[in-house]
Design a protein around this motif. Structure first.
Motif, PDB file in Angstrom:
ATOM      1  N   ALA A 144       0.834  -1.203   0.000  1.00  0.00           N
ATOM      2  CA  ALA A 144       0.000   0.000   0.000  1.00  0.00           C
ATOM      3  C   ALA A 144       0.872   1.258   0.000  1.00  0.00           C
ATOM      4  N   ILE A 145       1.925   1.253   0.806  1.00  0.00           N
ATOM      5  CA  ILE A 145       2.841   2.402   0.855  1.00  0.00           C
ATOM      6  C   ILE A 145       3.579   2.545  -0.474  1.00  0.00           C
ATOM      7  N   MET A 146       3.994   1.420  -1.035  1.00  0.00           N
ATOM      8  CA  MET A 146       4.740   1.454  -2.297  1.00  0.00           C
ATOM      9  C   MET A 146       3.881   1.974  -3.446  1.00  0.00           C
ATOM     10  N   MET A 147       2.558   1.782  -3.357  1.00  0.00           N
ATOM     11  CA  MET A 147       1.667   2.144  -4.458  1.00  0.00           C
ATOM     12  C   MET A 147       0.903   3.452  -4.222  1.00  0.00           C
ATOM     13  N   GLU A 148       1.172   4.142  -3.114  1.00  0.00           N
ATOM     14  CA  GLU A 148       0.325   5.280  -2.756  1.00  0.00           C
ATOM     15  C   GLU A 148       0.364   6.425  -3.764  1.00  0.00           C
ATOM     16  N   ASN A 149       1.409   6.510  -4.576  1.00  0.00           N
ATOM     17  CA  ASN A 149       1.493   7.597  -5.557  1.00  0.00           C
ATOM     18  C   ASN A 149       0.998   7.199  -6.947  1.00  0.00           C
ATOM     19  N   LEU A 150       0.513   5.974  -7.067  1.00  0.00           N
ATOM     20  CA  LEU A 150      -0.051   5.546  -8.345  1.00  0.00           C
ATOM     21  C   LEU A 150      -1.456   6.136  -8.517  1.00  0.00           C
ATOM     22  N   PRO A 151      -1.984   6.146  -9.747  1.00  0.00           N
ATOM     23  CA  PRO A 151      -3.332   6.687  -9.978  1.00  0.00           C
ATOM     24  C   PRO A 151      -4.384   6.009  -9.102  1.00  0.00           C
ATOM     25  N   PHE A 152      -5.427   6.747  -8.787  1.00  0.00           N
ATOM     26  CA  PHE A 152      -6.490   6.256  -7.908  1.00  0.00           C
ATOM     27  C   PHE A 152      -7.079   4.943  -8.424  1.00  0.00           C
ATOM     28  N   ALA A 153      -7.292   4.857  -9.729  1.00  0.00           N
ATOM     29  CA  ALA A 153      -7.890   3.657 -10.318  1.00  0.00           C
ATOM     30  C   ALA A 153      -6.985   2.437 -10.118  1.00  0.00           C
ATOM     31  N   VAL A 154      -5.693   2.654 -10.236  1.00  0.00           N
ATOM     32  CA  VAL A 154      -4.742   1.541 -10.041  1.00  0.00           C
ATOM     33  C   VAL A 154      -4.796   1.060  -8.608  1.00  0.00           C
ATOM     34  N   ARG A 155      -4.891   2.008  -7.673  1.00  0.00           N
ATOM     35  CA  ARG A 155      -4.961   1.626  -6.264  1.00  0.00           C
ATOM     36  C   ARG A 155      -6.248   0.844  -5.970  1.00  0.00           C
ATOM     37  N   LEU A 156      -7.335   1.204  -6.648  1.00  0.00           N
ATOM     38  CA  LEU A 156      -8.582   0.442  -6.487  1.00  0.00           C
ATOM     39  C   LEU A 156      -8.405  -0.991  -6.984  1.00  0.00           C
ATOM     40  N   MET A 157      -7.712  -1.136  -8.090  1.00  0.00           N
ATOM     41  CA  MET A 157      -7.458  -2.469  -8.634  1.00  0.00           C
ATOM     42  C   MET A 157      -6.586  -3.286  -7.681  1.00  0.00           C
ATOM     43  N   ILE A 158      -5.604  -2.633  -7.064  1.00  0.00           N
ATOM     44  CA  ILE A 158      -4.729  -3.331  -6.113  1.00  0.00           C
ATOM     45  C   ILE A 158      -5.550  -3.815  -4.924  1.00  0.00           C
ATOM     46  N   SER A 159      -6.426  -2.955  -4.429  1.00  0.00           N
ATOM     47  CA  SER A 159      -7.279  -3.323  -3.299  1.00  0.00           C
ATOM     48  C   SER A 159      -8.188  -4.493  -3.669  1.00  0.00           C
ATOM     49  N   ALA A 160      -8.695  -4.491  -4.898  1.00  0.00           N
ATOM     50  CA  ALA A 160      -9.547  -5.591  -5.368  1.00  0.00           C
ATOM     51  C   ALA A 160      -8.752  -6.889  -5.456  1.00  0.00           C
ATOM     52  N   PHE A 165      -7.644 -12.471  -3.310  1.00  0.00           N
ATOM     53  CA  PHE A 165      -6.797 -13.507  -2.702  1.00  0.00           C
ATOM     54  C   PHE A 165      -6.952 -13.567  -1.185  1.00  0.00           C
ATOM     55  N   LYS A 166      -7.994 -12.859  -0.684  1.00  0.00           N
ATOM     56  CA  LYS A 166      -8.329 -12.890   0.743  1.00  0.00           C
ATOM     57  C   LYS A 166      -7.136 -12.506   1.627  1.00  0.00           C
ATOM     58  N   GLU A 167      -6.426 -11.473   1.194  1.00  0.00           N
ATOM     59  CA  GLU A 167      -5.301 -10.951   1.968  1.00  0.00           C
ATOM     60  C   GLU A 167      -5.753  -9.728   2.755  1.00  0.00           C
ATOM     61  N   GLY A 168      -5.681  -9.813   4.083  1.00  0.00           N
ATOM     62  CA  GLY A 168      -6.071  -8.697   4.937  1.00  0.00           C
ATOM     63  C   GLY A 168      -4.860  -7.943   5.466  1.00  0.00           C
ATOM     64  N   PRO A 169      -5.080  -6.908   6.246  1.00  0.00           N
ATOM     65  CA  PRO A 169      -3.978  -6.079   6.742  1.00  0.00           C
ATOM     66  C   PRO A 169      -3.133  -6.756   7.819  1.00  0.00           C
ATOM     67  N   PHE A 170      -3.675  -7.784   8.474  1.00  0.00           N
ATOM     68  CA  PHE A 170      -2.923  -8.484   9.510  1.00  0.00           C
ATOM     69  C   PHE A 170      -2.932  -9.984   9.236  1.00  0.00           C
ATOM     70  N   ILE A 399      -7.107   2.069  -1.062  1.00  0.00           N
ATOM     71  CA  ILE A 399      -6.745   0.716  -0.618  1.00  0.00           C
ATOM     72  C   ILE A 399      -7.423   0.526   0.727  1.00  0.00           C
ATOM     73  N   THR A 400      -8.616  -0.026   0.674  1.00  0.00           N
ATOM     74  CA  THR A 400      -9.481  -0.062   1.858  1.00  0.00           C
ATOM     75  C   THR A 400      -8.922  -0.944   2.975  1.00  0.00           C
ATOM     76  N   GLU A 401      -8.006  -1.843   2.614  1.00  0.00           N
ATOM     77  CA  GLU A 401      -7.401  -2.719   3.635  1.00  0.00           C
ATOM     78  C   GLU A 401      -6.652  -1.918   4.692  1.00  0.00           C
ATOM     79  N   THR A 402      -6.235  -0.696   4.349  1.00  0.00           N
ATOM     80  CA  THR A 402      -5.488   0.115   5.315  1.00  0.00           C
ATOM     81  C   THR A 402      -6.408   0.847   6.292  1.00  0.00           C
TER      82      THR A 402
END
Length: 489
Positions: A144-160, A165-170, A399-402
């Motif tokens: 999430a930190i590495m991608m924070e400067n990417l376009p908003f749409a890309v960050r939405l795709m990353i969150s999806a 893959f059912k990966e949560g923040p912890f 990135i809603t996981e954050t």
């Protein structure tokens, strides 16, 4: 009888003078002999079977003790509350070290690969590797930190993708999985479609790349040409300097490989070494004298400037971008992941770091690193290297996981690599480098003292013989006078 005593006095006198002379010579020659033996047994040379085998195979048992910071309130952290952690451990692993592919060069250097293997020691651990702990998910919060400067749409795709893959923040996994790797659909996906993004191509674990691995190709000086250079690094992986950092000084490869140092150290000496795991050279400073099983030592510790930021210590500016003092940003050599190294529990760090996390209690005895070294030979007697791995995390929009995570440098684990000389090796070390030099020192002064005593005794005997002779002469003259007087009468 007088003649015999005089002869004895002369013999004693000559013997005493010879002893004083021999003792005096020893005071000058003795240290040279000892230093010559130190040099002979410090040079890296296969002909020196004992010292070479000790360098090659490192027979001293080393252990890595790992402590996890178990997160107690993961849901509250996502709401912006302060993290609460509890320390779990130690989980202890015996570390086996062996040098292979050893190649000597004509310029007085030797190259090698050092392999390390870890074996779990349940009897030395507080629990077993099946124990479950909860820590931040580096794959999610780090990405999430590495991608924070990417376009908003890309960050939405990353969150999806994380949700797919059912990966949560912890993460809640066993110690063994977190250490050596666990199966992850996200890891497989990234390795397939974004190769090179992750440090490993197999399972993802905090120490997955450490076990059955080597620390890179070291080329170090053997000391054949100059004993002051023995063990000093000539190059690492063919490099004489790094490119990770932002200044020539910070990119320097200084010191040894971190196992032994040149002999004849003083209290003004430092312990520089290059650490591939920290991606930089480090330097310890003298703290105090000490004794271990009768062997004199110097204790070296990390200065407060080691992980200081560029504002508090200008030479460290090249390691920035920096955060608070006490943190080393290693993202430049860790695939740009927001990872920081520190002392455990933020010991010697900016106190503000302790305000952001509940459950940390730094102390020097438990969290400071040190190396106890024999100054005459440069051989470590007792080692304890303690470091902590931290993840910088915060809320990243889209990135809603954050969630609403507050900006924090979050401690994840800390580990201690320790070892000390013991058993037959310690006995041999003590005999050769403490007892024998002490015996030689006592001998040289013993010869001088004994020689002086013998000279004094000889002088006394000679004086008594001389007085006795004079008395006899005087008695002979008196007798002669008496006889002459009687004769005249």
């Amino acid at each position: 009888m007088a003649i015999n005593k005089a002869s004895v006095a002369v013999v004693f006198m000559v013997s005493g003078v010879l002893m004083v002379f021999f003792g005096t010579v020893l005071t000058f020659v003795g240290p040279i002999i000892i230093d010559d033996q130190v040099v002979k047994n410090t040079v890296i040379d296969p002909k020196n079977e004992v010292s070479y085998r000790m360098w090659k195979d490192v027979p001293v048992p080393f252990y890595m003790s790992v402590y996890f910071f178990n997160v107690l309130n993961p849901q509250e952290i996502l709401k912006g509350e302060k993290p609460m952690v509890e320390q779990r451990g130690p989980f202890v692993y015996r570390k086996q070290i062996q040098k292979e592919n050893i190649t000597f060069h004509s310029n007085g250097t030797v190259s090698y690969l050092e392999f390390r293997r870890f074996f779990f020691e349940p009897d030395m651990s507080s629990g077993n590797e099946s124990e479950v702990v909860t820590i931040p998910n580096m794959l999610v919060l780090g990405a999430a930190i590495m991608m924070e400067n990417l376009p908003f749409a890309v960050r939405l795709m990353i969150s999806a993708t994380f949700k797919t893959f059912k990966e949560g923040p912890f993460l809640t996994k066993t110690v063994g999985e977190l250490m050596w790797g666990y199966d992850s659909g996200l890891v497989d996906f990234l390795n397939k479609y974004l190769p090179g993004m992750l440090p490993s191509t197999g399972k993802f674990g905090l120490f997955a790349d450490f076990n059955n691995s080597n620390t890179g190709l070291f080329t170090i000086h053997t000391g054949q040409d100059d004993i002051r250079k023995v063990h000093m690094v000539d190059s690492w992986n063919g490099l004489t300097k790094l490119s990770n950092w932002n200044s020539p000084q910070c990119n320097m490869i200084n010191g040894t490989a971190g196992q032994m140092w040149p002999p004849f150290m003083s209290r003004e000496s430092t312990l520089p070494f290059y650490s591939p795991d920290a991606c930089r050279s480090l330097e310890l400073v003298y703290q105090r004298d000490g004794v271990m099983e009768g062997i004199p030592l110097y204790r070296y510790v990390a200065p407060k400037t080691m992980f200081a930021n560029g504002s508090d210590y200008a030479p460290n500016e090249g390691f920035c971008p920096c955060r608070q003092s006490g943190l080393l940003n290693v993202s430049s050599c860790r695939h740009n992941s927001p990872v920081f190294i520190s002392h455990p529990h933020f010991f010697n760090a900016d106190p503000v770091l302790l305000d952001f996390v509940h459950g940390l209690k730094p102390t020097e005895d438990e969290h400071g690193l040190f190396i106890d070294i024999h100054p005459l030979t440069g051989v470590p007697l007792n080692v304890s290297i303690r470091l902590q791995l931290n993840l910088y995390m915060k809320r990243v929009s889209a990135i809603t996981e954050t969630g609403k995570i507050s900006e924090v440098v979050m401690p994840m684990i800390w580990f201690e690599e320790s070892g000390y000389i013991d058993g037959p090796i310690l006995s041999t070390f003590y005999t050769n480098l403490v007892v024998l030099p002490a015996v030689m020192e006592y001998m040289q002064y013993g010869f001088i003292v004994l020689g002086v005593v013998i000279i004094l005794i000889a002088a006394l005997v000679h004086h008594r013989v001389k007085v006795s002779d004079e008395e006899r002469v005087n008695k002979g003259e008196i007798k002669g006078e008496i006889k002459g007087e009687i004769y005249r009468k």
